[in-house]
Design a protein around this motif. Structure first.
Motif, short mmCIF file in Angstrom:
data_model
loop_
_atom_site.label_atom_id
_atom_site.label_comp_id
_atom_site.label_asym_id
_atom_site.label_seq_id
_atom_site.Cartn_x
_atom_site.Cartn_y
_atom_site.Cartn_z
N LYS A 6 0.65 -0.96 0.53
CA LYS A 6 0.19 -0.32 0.42
C LYS A 6 0.45 1.48 0.39
N LYS A 7 1.99 0.85 0.86
CA LYS A 7 2.55 1.89 0.77
C LYS A 7 3.49 2.55 -0.06
N SER A 8 3.64 0.97 -1.31
CA SER A 8 5.14 1.56 -2.84
C SER A 8 3.44 1.64 -3.77
N ILE A 9 2.53 0.84 -3.23
CA ILE A 9 1.32 2.79 -4.07
C ILE A 9 0.43 3.89 -4.11
N VAL A 10 1.28 4.08 -2.84
CA VAL A 10 0.74 5.36 -2.63
C VAL A 10 2.37 6.62 -2.64
N SER A 11 2.85 6.09 -2.62
CA SER A 11 4.36 6.31 -2.95
C SER A 11 4.08 7.16 -4.92
N LEU A 12 3.63 5.35 -5.57
CA LEU A 12 3.93 6.16 -6.37
C LEU A 12 2.55 7.04 -7.18
N ILE A 13 1.75 6.73 -6.49
CA ILE A 13 0.68 7.58 -7.40
C ILE A 13 1.07 9.44 -6.53
N SER A 14 1.68 9.14 -5.40
CA SER A 14 1.51 10.64 -5.16
C SER A 14 3.03 11.26 -6.16
N ALA A 15 4.20 10.47 -6.55
CA ALA A 15 5.11 11.55 -7.50
C ALA A 15 4.57 11.98 -8.57
N ILE A 16 4.04 10.76 -9.54
CA ILE A 16 3.07 11.07 -10.52
C ILE A 16 2.00 12.25 -10.75
N VAL A 17 1.50 12.38 -9.19
CA VAL A 17 0.56 13.62 -8.81
C VAL A 17 1.00 14.63 -9.16
N ILE A 18 2.09 14.79 -8.32
CA ILE A 18 3.14 15.78 -7.67
C ILE A 18 4.12 16.38 -8.81
N PHE A 19 4.05 15.83 -9.94
CA PHE A 19 5.26 15.90 -11.02
C PHE A 19 4.70 16.25 -11.69
N VAL A 20 3.00 15.68 -12.16
CA VAL A 20 2.90 16.58 -12.89
C VAL A 20 1.53 17.81 -13.01
N SER A 21 1.62 17.72 -11.58
CA SER A 21 1.20 19.60 -11.16
C SER A 21 1.96 20.43 -10.36
N TYR A 22 3.20 19.99 -10.57
CA TYR A 22 4.10 20.61 -10.76
C TYR A 22 4.34 21.09 -12.10
N ALA A 23 4.60 20.54 -13.16
CA ALA A 23 4.33 20.73 -14.25
C ALA A 23 3.93 21.40 -15.15
N LEU A 24 2.69 21.08 -15.16
CA LEU A 24 1.51 21.83 -15.66
C LEU A 24 1.07 23.34 -14.80
#
Length: 148
Positions: A6-24
């Motif tokens: 669960k922690k790995s899934i949350v880390s994966l999703i958060s990395a994607i969301v953080i990067f995409v939102s910051y890039a946008l």
């Protein structure tokens, strides 16, 4: 599903969301004009520096929130020890993550040697950082699901 999965899934999703939102968020702020200008270098430098800080702070906050939600929903404490399997999986994830980043770094330096604009180098470095973070999370998830 275990705590580590669960922690790995949350880390994966958060990395994607953080990067995409910051890039946008940063994309509209890209300075027009000459690619080699001081303003362009300042933009890319601030992009990398702020992304690093935002990513670290967001990962810490998300980890704290995850632990709180995990404890509330399962009434279990998060594991406070790491056995040999956890350490081995963490080492493999770190190795794969570093490999991806170093490969991206070498590609970025190679782009400079074949006379690509400096923006290409920065984009490759940023992408390498993102993909190394994703690779580490995916490696942990894979090994917790499939074994070592």
């Amino acid at each position: 599903m275990t705590y580590q999965e669960k922690k790995s899934i949350v880390s994966l999703i958060s990395a994607i969301v953080i990067f995409v939102s910051y890039a946008l968020y940063m994309y509209p702020k890209y300075p027009g004009g000459e690619p080699g200008s001081l303003e362009t270098f300042r933009y890319w430098g601030s992009f990398v520096l702020i992304l690093t800080l935002v990513s670290i702070i967001a990962h810490i906050v998300i980890s704290i929130i995850f632990n709180i939600v995990f404890r509330i929903t399962t009434h279990e404490k998060e594991p406070n020890f790491a056995d040999e399997l956890d350490k081995l999986i963490d080492l493999k994830a770190t190795r794969n993550s570093f490999f991806v980043f170093v490969a991206g770094f070498l590609i970025a330096m190679g782009a400079l040697t074949i006379d690509q604009p400096s923006q290409v180098m920065f984009m490759i470095l940023i992408a390498a950082g993102f993909f190394s973070d994703v690779t580490g999370s995916v490696t942990k998830l894979y090994h917790y699901r499939r074994g070592v």
